[in-house]
Scaffold this active site. Structure first.
Site, PDB file in Angstrom:
ATOM      1  CE  LYS A   1      22.766  31.293  50.464  1.00 53.15           C
ATOM      2  NZ  LYS A   1      23.659  31.767  49.417  1.00 53.15           N
TER       3      LYS A   1
ATOM      4  CE  LYS B   1      18.292  36.642  44.133  1.00 49.46           C
ATOM      5  NZ  LYS B   1      18.163  37.333  45.440  1.00 49.46           N
TER       6      LYS B   1
ATOM      7  N   GLY C   1      26.899  35.548  43.375  1.00 47.96           N
ATOM      8  CA  GLY C   1      26.200  35.863  42.125  1.00 47.96           C
ATOM      9  C   GLY C   1      26.206  34.748  41.093  1.00 47.96           C
TER      10      GLY C   1
ATOM     11  CD  GLU D   1      14.525  36.543  46.069  1.00 46.84           C
ATOM     12  OE1 GLU D   1      15.253  37.428  45.574  1.00 46.84           O
ATOM     13  OE2 GLU D   1      14.713  36.057  47.184  1.00 46.84           O
TER      14      GLU D   1
ATOM     15  CG  HIS E   1      24.047  44.315  50.242  1.00 48.23           C
ATOM     16  ND1 HIS E   1      24.239  43.035  49.790  1.00 48.23           N
ATOM     17  CD2 HIS E   1      24.311  44.292  51.564  1.00 48.23           C
ATOM     18  CE1 HIS E   1      24.599  42.268  50.810  1.00 48.23           C
ATOM     19  NE2 HIS E   1      24.668  43.015  51.897  1.00 48.23           N
TER      20      HIS E   1
ATOM     21  NE  ARG F   1      30.702  35.619  56.113  1.00 47.22           N
ATOM     22  CZ  ARG F   1      29.887  35.617  55.071  1.00 47.22           C
ATOM     23  NH1 ARG F   1      29.156  34.543  54.810  1.00 47.22           N
ATOM     24  NH2 ARG F   1      29.765  36.662  54.278  1.00 47.22           N
TER      25      ARG F   1
END
Ligand code: MV4
Length: 450
Positions: A116, A158, A165, A200, A208, A292
């Site tokens: 990520k 993260k 999550g 972040e 979202h 995907r």
């Protein structure tokens, strides 16, 4: 075009890929575990091969078993669907070395987006708006404090290998940072075998919003607009819609243009989804990319009239975007999808067993993607998604009324499902007004005594 492909998945998405293949004149090979012997993908595919016992690790996630089936059936390509092996770069690589086309992006690109903080850096470099944060992995809690001071609290820690999550912590002040950093590290190491973390700026009450793209193997990338996916519970989406009430045509075009340029630069191919958080000022910030086809792809299909799965297969066969799409992308009307999961309404635990009655709704603007049927069995080993109810209306208001009546006419007996929950969400005043963000379900459940 391919003569024959193998579908490395099960349930509704395996059936969805079979539909696309039938329309393209491509022969299909289903693979199935012993628990799925009587499933509809097995029935509707041209060939079916049993690849092992019910447990995922011994069947659908067993790469040698899947590759062996592909070789025995002599297929030219594999469609992975979503979940399972869809974002496994090693699987894509093994397909490639076995001379089988993987219907998805190149393994290097899948690997990049799977890390990520690397995906973040790549998107930043390509000009996609991202949140202030660390440039790469943060090695220690001391370094984390240093970064948080620069960015300003609150921040979010993260996991680089993250998802669902896990390995994520919101940090509101300096005092609690070292403890939460270590907790996230331990959780990520346990869950993913990799404790790498990045940081972040934390966005309060975000929406979202994700963008669907298609990229061919000749450098052409198109955006198919956004999906609003804020209605989630424990990082599982419950209901999605397109378009978002918060995205103007100007913002859609602007982000779409930036993404086309960036993904072409990265060498992205096939279908992909770019996830953003929308802040209170309606600005979009990139968070991650999914390499995907996604569960919620039908809402984009309903408003654009583009068959995304057919497009994926055509692109993998080498087609040019101008032959994949009929013309420019146009957005018409509004679409909503409700995920029908077989689960207990209060405990939210999977509800396996025999479906004793199954009557899906129909009529104008209603689509049901499912592999469920009366007397069919929901095995306990897999994901609890049993159907997707998708509607389209001329506007959001018509889509909401249509979804309400379709939910009223959906009969599933023998297992508990999320249908009653969706009926209540559709009746909710905030939902109807479009007042939704990632905190919606928590507030909704409190209001409704959940
Ligand atoms: C965030 C965030 C706020 N600020 N990042 C959750 C799962 C992962 N994919 C990203 N997630 C979040 N990242 C920043 N900088 C809030 C969440 C988040 C969330 C995001 C999308 C949908 C539902 C969510 C529920 C809780 C937290």
């Amino acid at each position: 075009m391919f003569k024959k492909i193998l579908i490395a998945n099960r349930g509704e998405i395996a059936l969805r890929v079979i539909c696309a293949c039938k329309e393209l004149g491509v022969r299909t090979v289903a693979i199935y575990s012993e628990a799925d012997r009587h499933s509809l993908p097995v029935r509707f595919a041209d060939e079916a091969i049993c690849i092992g016992p019910p447990q995922l690790a011994l069947s659908y996630l067993n790469i040698p078993a899947v590759i062996s089936a592909a070789e025995i059936a002599n297929v030219e390509a594999v469609h992975p669907g979503y979940g399972l092996l869809a974002e496994n770069a090693n699987f894509a690589e093994v397909c490639e070395t076995s001379g089988i086309k993987f219907i998805g992006p190149r393994p290097e690109v899948t690997r990049l987006m799977g890390e990520k903080e690397k995906a973040r850096a790549a998107m930043k470099k390509a000009g996609v708006p991202i949140l202030p944060g660390s440039d790469g992995i943060i090695a220690s809690d001391g370094e984390a404090v240093e970064w948080a001071r620069q960015v300003g609290f609150p921040v979010i820690v993260k996991a680089s290998a993250g998802g669902g999550g896990r390995g994520m912590r919101v940090v509101r002040n300096e005092e609690e940072l070292p403890g939460l950093f270590r907790a996230a590290q331990a959780e990520a190491a346990g869950a993913f075998g990799n404790g790498d973390l990045y940081m972040e700026k934390y966005v309060e009450h975000p929406r979202h919003i994700e963008f669907q793209v298609l990229a061919d193997e000749h450098g052409n990338v198109v955006s198919l607009g956004e999906r609003e996916c804020s209605i989630q519970r424990r990082h599982q989406k419950l209901l999605e819609e397109s378009p978002s009430t918060q995205v103007t045509p100007e913002l859609r075009d602007q982000i779409g243009a930036v993404l086309c340029k960036s993904l072409a630069a990265i060498g992205y191919t096939n279908a992909g989804t770019i996830e953003f958080l929308m802040d209170q000022d309606r600005r979009l910030h990139f968070i991650e990319m999914n390499t995907r086809i996604q569960v919620e792809h039908p809402v984009t299909e309903m408003v654009t009239d583009v068959d995304l799965v057919k497009s994926q297969i055509m692109i993998a066969a080498g087609a040019n975007m101008r032959d994949v799409l009929l013309g420019p992308i146009v957005h018409r009307g509004h679409s909503i999808e409700c995920r029908i999961n077989a689960e207990h309404p209060e405990k939210f635990t999977p509800s396996a067993g025999k479906i004793t009655a199954f009557h899906p709704p129909g009529g104008t603007g209603v689509r049901v993607d499912t592999a469920a049927y009366t007397e069919g069995v929901i095995p306990p080993y897999y994901d609890s998604l049993i159907a997707k109810l998708i509607v389209r209306g001329k506007d959001r208001s018509e889509a909401v009324s249509r979804m309400s009546r379709a939910l009223e006419m959906f009969i599933v007996e023998g297992v508990y499902t999320t249908i009653p929950l969706h009926r209540k969400i559709l009746a909710d005043e905030d939902f109807r007004a479009g007042n939704i963000d990632t905190g919606f379900i928590e507030r909704f459940l409190k209001k409704n005594g959940g």
